[in-house]
Scaffold this motif. Sequence first.
Motif, PDB file in Angstrom:
ATOM      1  N   VAL A  24     -47.311  -9.975 -82.957  1.00  0.00           N
ATOM      2  CA  VAL A  24     -48.400  -9.403 -83.768  1.00  0.00           C
ATOM      3  C   VAL A  24     -49.711  -9.399 -82.992  1.00  0.00           C
TER       4      VAL A  24
ATOM      5  N   GLN B 129     -47.435  12.229 -90.599  1.00  0.00           N
ATOM      6  CA  GLN B 129     -48.123  11.267 -89.739  1.00  0.00           C
ATOM      7  C   GLN B 129     -47.971  11.681 -88.274  1.00  0.00           C
TER       8      GLN B 129
ATOM      9  N   VAL C 212     -48.966   2.787 -83.005  1.00  0.00           N
ATOM     10  CA  VAL C 212     -49.302   2.882 -84.418  1.00  0.00           C
ATOM     11  C   VAL C 212     -48.274   2.075 -85.192  1.00  0.00           C
ATOM     12  N   VAL C 213     -48.746   1.277 -86.141  1.00  0.00           N
ATOM     13  CA  VAL C 213     -47.822   0.625 -87.063  1.00  0.00           C
ATOM     14  C   VAL C 213     -48.061   1.260 -88.417  1.00  0.00           C
ATOM     15  N   SER C 214     -47.065   1.953 -88.920  1.00  0.00           N
ATOM     16  CA  SER C 214     -47.271   2.652 -90.177  1.00  0.00           C
ATOM     17  C   SER C 214     -47.075   1.695 -91.346  1.00  0.00           C
ATOM     18  N   THR C 215     -47.459   2.156 -92.509  1.00  0.00           N
ATOM     19  CA  THR C 215     -47.405   1.315 -93.699  1.00  0.00           C
ATOM     20  C   THR C 215     -46.005   0.787 -93.981  1.00  0.00           C
ATOM     21  N   ASP C 216     -44.995   1.593 -93.644  1.00  0.00           N
ATOM     22  CA  ASP C 216     -43.636   1.122 -93.919  1.00  0.00           C
ATOM     23  C   ASP C 216     -43.093   0.251 -92.788  1.00  0.00           C
TER      24      ASP C 216
ATOM     25  N   LEU D   8     -41.229  -3.201 -87.206  1.00  0.00           N
ATOM     26  CA  LEU D   8     -41.924  -4.437 -86.844  1.00  0.00           C
ATOM     27  C   LEU D   8     -41.008  -5.641 -87.065  1.00  0.00           C
ATOM     28  N   ASP D   9     -40.098  -5.514 -88.019  1.00  0.00           N
ATOM     29  CA  ASP D   9     -39.151  -6.591 -88.307  1.00  0.00           C
ATOM     30  C   ASP D   9     -38.339  -6.960 -87.067  1.00  0.00           C
ATOM     31  N   ASP D  10     -37.924  -5.935 -86.327  1.00  0.00           N
ATOM     32  CA  ASP D  10     -36.994  -6.160 -85.217  1.00  0.00           C
ATOM     33  C   ASP D  10     -37.691  -6.308 -83.881  1.00  0.00           C
TER      34      ASP D  10
END
Lengths: 379, 497
Positions: free
Chosen positions: A339, A128, A352-356, A324-326
């Motif tokens: 968000v 990526q 970029v926000v990746s799938t994980d 994204l959690d933190d």
Amino acid sequence: MALSPELLTLILLAELPGIGPVRLRKLLERYPGPTAAWQGSWSEWKVCQMPFSAWQAKQNLDWEQQCRQLAEELDNHGVGVITFKQGSYPELLRQTATPPVALFYQGNLELLTKGFPLALVGTRRASQEGLDLAFRFGFELAEDGLTVVSGLAIGIDGSAHRGALEAQGATVAVLGGGLGCIYPSRHRNLAHQIVEKGGLLLSEYRPTHPAIAPQFKARNRIIAGLGKGVLVVEAPARSGALITAEFALNEGREVFVLPGSVANSNWTGSNRLLREGAKLVLEVADIYEEFQQLSLTDGNREQISFVPEEARLLQTIHSSICSLDDLPERADLSWGETVYYLSQLQLRKLVVVSTDGQVRPGPLWSKVIAGLQKDGWSL
Amino acid sequence: MYAKTWGCVMLGIEARWVEIEIDINRGLPTFEIVGQPAAVVKESRDRIRSALQNSGFEFPTRRITVNLAPAHFRKDGSLLDLPIAIGVLIASKQLTYPKLNQILFAGELSLSGQIRPVPGILAAALLARQNQQMFIHPAENNGEISSISKLTSAGFQNLAQLVSALLSNQVNWIINTEIKRSLPEQDPWQHLGIVGGRVVRRCLQVAAAGRHNLALVGPPGVGKTLLARALKGMLPPLPEEESLEVAQIYSATGLSVQKILQGYPPVRAPHHTITPRGLVGGGSPIRPGEVTLAHRGLLFLDELPEFSKESLNAIREPLESKSISLHRSNQQVIFPADVQLVAALNLCPCGFYYFQPERCRCSVRDIARYLRPISGPIADRIDLKIGIAKPLWIESEQGNSDQFSVGIAEARLEIKKRRGSDLEQRLPQKGRQFLRTLASQRQISARGYFKLLSVASTIAALEGLEIITAGHLAEAWQYRWELSELTGEGGNSGVIS
């Protein structure tokens, strides 16, 4: 488009088994034109050291029918053709050891003679990170008015083309098969967009010629030949990108490399090129340094600015990649705000926000730094 | 000597009433059943003869003709044993009962005269309630029957008891008024011993509240299956009508209905080697498939790309229309299939692609081939995705405190209240602006557009709001599922393929 019999015959000759660009040129030197060469006897061909199989194959062909068929094929697929004798043939490519005799094309042919072409290549099995870098460099090079040349392959190539398209810049894709059967098929849409947006598709092969493995190596020589330099983005130890780099070196073109981690085998090839003396690139300016005719054009870059929430998010992401959690706690925003503003930044391709769930700098990250500094946000 | 009783047979998952006429006349002793009886029904003659004799009744040695009306469909199953036996007793004047018309009988007989439980008893009971008949059933089915309100019923162990109760008019009719249903309250997360970050929990909450189809994506062993179980634990209990609907299906298939009647939503997790017929139903007699058994609940498909192309294609229609209609030789049935699809998948045959690329040895072509069966229409029907890179029992720094598994039942009510409302009407100016930007920058299909809106409306419902804000849309967009993005060919990185 009117196609002369001479031109068609030239293409037919180039397609004969055992005849490559070098032999073909030798043959043409002896005859006034391709048609005359086609009609030549075996004894004459033998003098030019042509293989018998080629002559035999030619004898078995119906010249008139073949010409008609070829003309129809080009017409059906909307494909044009130029030969190495024409003025529209790229000069850089003509200077190489084995320039293709004829090039089939779709799109804006002017790109071959105008502008400043630079090849951008890398692995098909890209990470990526590599994809983002290819996109970013494709974007920035195209934004600065360079022509991004690549191979339309999956991975780095595709990303580079997309980056250039995003910047509404010029890009040339050189294919390993005919233009009538785009390979990889997954990039059919991309190929279409390239033509649509003023780019160019090129191939050494007639439109219906399928893409087969050995042709990709030959294709790489065209990519290297078209560019004033080659930028290698992500290359493992055995990568087609290395072959392109080698072609470039042999033709005396510059080789630029983006460095990767020593621990990451996907960058081994890139790092070896660096060890062997290729120019290390951290930003596009490093490339421009090598070319006197290019001046640093940082000034005409689009300036961007941010609302405070966006700036806070960007500062957080700048300090370290986080999940994204933190992110809400780190940036001191609520979940809803996070968000929302993150989506805005994503839409601008800045992050970029990746799938994980990892939030990382995006393809156009370099703009972020400039934008934040301009508005006085600390980094 | 003529008698008439009421029974029923199963057709798919529904019970159809059958009027049973019995005529006993002079002639050579025979016992004939007409009106398209299947093998099981024909065999009932021998069971009835023995059961009557072993219960102390006389089996008439005369010409007995049984007619099953209406005659136009085939009757299968052993539910008719009991009504035929009762009919024979009445026609031979061994039994009289004034209100025979008002009773629906269902049950299988053993040779000793015991009344045995049968599959499909719930459907039969619902038929009786619908026809406002009283219902006589095997005692062993008491548990299931007691969950149906407003039904007058009585269960019996054996034929002798039933006949004596009828003769003395002392049938112990039971009418259920209120049904007790309970679900144990527990935090599914704690229960399963997993943590999961904020995004994972939130996404599951949205999925549970809006019944959105969900994809769990990650390398092997990170806990995708555990997450599916967590989702199961987060689902609110089914409303009574719905759980009866599901129980009827389970009863017809011969599965245990106990948990369903308590209010647990059904969860089905068929193995990936399942055939299309197993998935959507079929066979003769027609049996419901897994999508129907998961009606109003979860259909969990682990290793989604490993399912056969035919199987995946077969569930396309039910996912869209929430029901499946099957045609077999001379019958047509429509099974309900309102499922929430939860799919777990890797992105390549070895499973490491994308998440741990350095460990993955699959070629681009391998990956494309692996994902091809799900790439088109199935992927298009999935609203949400959760990407899991690291195992779920590893705690994230923060974000574990949010109580994301509460408020789901309330949100469902909220959604129900607004069902049918025009989603676009609920968007304020800023939300429209956001959608426009999104649509202009990304290629969003019409379906994708409405999926985004529908997920956003669920998020709004979780906050008890009618208005769908740009923030809701942005969050919905974070959870969206695009296969092209996952395979590294575009999507989120600003790269569109």
